[in-house]
Design a protein around this motif. Structure first.
Motif, PDB file in Angstrom:
ATOM      1  N   LEU A  16      41.041  42.568   0.822  1.00 37.65           N
ATOM      2  CA  LEU A  16      41.128  41.414  -0.072  1.00 37.65           C
ATOM      3  C   LEU A  16      40.581  41.730  -1.462  1.00 37.65           C
ATOM      4  CD1 LEU A  16      40.251  38.603   2.486  1.00 37.65           C
ATOM      5  CD2 LEU A  16      42.492  39.545   1.862  1.00 37.65           C
ATOM      6  N   TYR A  19      43.349  43.518  -3.191  1.00 38.89           N
ATOM      7  CA  TYR A  19      44.339  42.514  -3.598  1.00 38.89           C
ATOM      8  C   TYR A  19      44.054  42.052  -5.035  1.00 38.89           C
ATOM      9  CZ  TYR A  19      46.761  37.990  -3.609  1.00 38.89           C
ATOM     10  OH  TYR A  19      47.552  36.920  -3.928  1.00 38.89           O
ATOM     11  N   PHE A  41      53.882  35.178   1.015  1.00 38.02           N
ATOM     12  CA  PHE A  41      52.877  34.582   0.145  1.00 38.02           C
ATOM     13  C   PHE A  41      53.394  33.209  -0.242  1.00 38.02           C
ATOM     14  CE2 PHE A  41      50.856  34.415  -4.250  1.00 38.02           C
ATOM     15  CZ  PHE A  41      49.616  34.034  -3.777  1.00 38.02           C
ATOM     16  N   ARG A  82      42.024  35.736  10.894  1.00 40.31           N
ATOM     17  CA  ARG A  82      42.262  34.727   9.860  1.00 40.31           C
ATOM     18  C   ARG A  82      41.140  34.840   8.851  1.00 40.31           C
ATOM     19  NH1 ARG A  82      43.532  30.809  14.318  1.00 40.31           N
ATOM     20  NH2 ARG A  82      45.797  30.830  14.415  1.00 40.31           N
ATOM     21  N   TYR A 102      42.395  30.702  -0.736  1.00 39.31           N
ATOM     22  CA  TYR A 102      43.357  31.491   0.016  1.00 39.31           C
ATOM     23  C   TYR A 102      43.083  31.329   1.510  1.00 39.31           C
ATOM     24  CZ  TYR A 102      44.660  34.408  -4.079  1.00 39.31           C
ATOM     25  OH  TYR A 102      45.119  34.877  -5.280  1.00 39.31           O
ATOM     26  N   ASN A 103      44.144  31.157   2.286  1.00 37.17           N
ATOM     27  CA  ASN A 103      44.085  31.202   3.745  1.00 37.17           C
ATOM     28  C   ASN A 103      45.059  32.280   4.192  1.00 37.17           C
ATOM     29  OD1 ASN A 103      42.306  28.944   4.771  1.00 37.17           O
ATOM     30  ND2 ASN A 103      43.595  27.869   3.294  1.00 37.17           N
ATOM     31  N   ASP A 104      44.557  33.213   4.984  1.00 35.21           N
ATOM     32  CA  ASP A 104      45.341  34.392   5.339  1.00 35.21           C
ATOM     33  C   ASP A 104      45.427  34.613   6.828  1.00 35.21           C
ATOM     34  OD1 ASP A 104      45.351  35.189   2.550  1.00 35.21           O
ATOM     35  OD2 ASP A 104      43.334  35.949   2.861  1.00 35.21           O
ATOM     36  N   ILE A 115      48.017  42.188   5.008  1.00 30.87           N
ATOM     37  CA  ILE A 115      48.223  40.744   4.940  1.00 30.87           C
ATOM     38  C   ILE A 115      49.604  40.434   5.510  1.00 30.87           C
ATOM     39  CG2 ILE A 115      48.410  38.730   3.432  1.00 30.87           C
ATOM     40  CD1 ILE A 115      46.632  40.372   1.402  1.00 30.87           C
ATOM     41  N   LYS A 117      50.377  37.000   6.103  1.00 38.96           N
ATOM     42  CA  LYS A 117      50.683  35.721   5.466  1.00 38.96           C
ATOM     43  C   LYS A 117      49.492  35.301   4.618  1.00 38.96           C
ATOM     44  CE  LYS A 117      51.950  30.937   6.460  1.00 38.96           C
ATOM     45  NZ  LYS A 117      52.233  29.957   7.521  1.00 38.96           N
ATOM     46  N   ARG A 118      49.777  34.885   3.404  1.00 36.28           N
ATOM     47  CA  ARG A 118      48.732  34.367   2.516  1.00 36.28           C
ATOM     48  C   ARG A 118      49.236  33.062   1.914  1.00 36.28           C
ATOM     49  NH1 ARG A 118      44.442  36.908  -1.702  1.00 36.28           N
ATOM     50  NH2 ARG A 118      43.269  36.817   0.230  1.00 36.28           N
ATOM     51  N   ARG A 119      48.388  32.043   1.970  1.00 35.80           N
ATOM     52  CA  ARG A 119      48.716  30.760   1.351  1.00 35.80           C
ATOM     53  C   ARG A 119      47.669  30.474   0.286  1.00 35.80           C
ATOM     54  NH1 ARG A 119      48.946  24.619   3.812  1.00 35.80           N
ATOM     55  NH2 ARG A 119      49.898  23.713   1.948  1.00 35.80           N
ATOM     56  N   CYS A 120      48.127  30.106  -0.891  1.00 37.34           N
ATOM     57  CA  CYS A 120      47.249  29.754  -1.993  1.00 37.34           C
ATOM     58  C   CYS A 120      47.366  28.258  -2.247  1.00 37.34           C
ATOM     59  CB  CYS A 120      47.645  30.522  -3.260  1.00 37.34           C
ATOM     60  SG  CYS A 120      46.660  30.099  -4.710  1.00 37.34           S
TER      61      CYS A 120
END
Length: 134
Positions: A16, A19, A41, A82, A102-104, A115, A117-120
Motif C-alpha cells: 500500500l 501504491y 478500482f 481486507r 480506501y477499502n481493499d 490488490i 479490489k480497491r474502493r475509494c
C-alpha cells in the motif's frame, strides 16, 4: 477474521505504501503492477477493471501527493486479506486536497501480495461518498 502474521502485515503495508509512491512519481506501470491482472478500482461511482482499465484511469487522473495512513489489515485466510486505509490527496496543480478512505481486498500471488479490489470513498461533511464534495 484473524490477525495477520507479522511478515504478511509488513508485506501488505509495503504494497500500500508503494501504491502511493508510484502515483506520486507518475509511475503508471509500477502502480498497475500492484494489482492482480483482473484487479478493480472503484472510485467516483465507476469501476476500472483489469490492467488496461487501471492504466487508462491513472493516466487521466490529476497528479499529486498521496499521503496514506497506516492500514488496518485483517486476514480472511492465509492467502486473502481486507485492509482499510485513510488517505489525504494534495493536487500538485492547485494545492487543493481531498480526504478519502480506501477499502481493499488483497491476495497472495507468486509475485507477492497484490490488490484484487480497491474502493475509494471520499470523506465529506455527511460521512462517506463516492464523490468528493465541491
Amino acid at each position: 477474521m484473524m490477525d495477520p502474521r507479522p511478515e504478511d502485515h509488513v508485506a501488505i503495508t509495503n504494497l500500500l505504501a508503494r501504491y502511493c509512491l508510484c502515483l506520486d512519481h507518475d509511475d503508471v506501470e509500477g502502480w498497475v503492477a500492484l494489482f492482480t491482472p483482473d484487479g478493480t478500482f472503484e472510485v467516483y461511482g465507476r469501476s476500472f477493471d483489469g490492467h488496461d482499465g487501471l492504466r487508462a484511469m491513472a493516466r487521466a487522473s490529476p497528479g499529486g501527493l498521496h499521503l496514506g495512513g497506516p492500514p488496518v489489515v485483517e486476514m480472511i485466510d492465509v492467502a486473502r486479506a481486507r485492509t482499510t486505509q485513510n488517505l489525504l490527496f494534495v493536487n500538485r496543480e492547485d494545492g487543493s486536497s481531498r480526504s478519502a478512505l480506501y477499502n481493499d481486498e488483497v491476495v497472495r500471488t507468486p509475485e507477492g501480495w497484490r490488490i484484487a479490489k480497491r474502493r475509494c470513498q471520499f470523506i465529506v461533511a455527511d460521512g462517506l461518498s463516492d464523490r468528493p464534495s465541491d
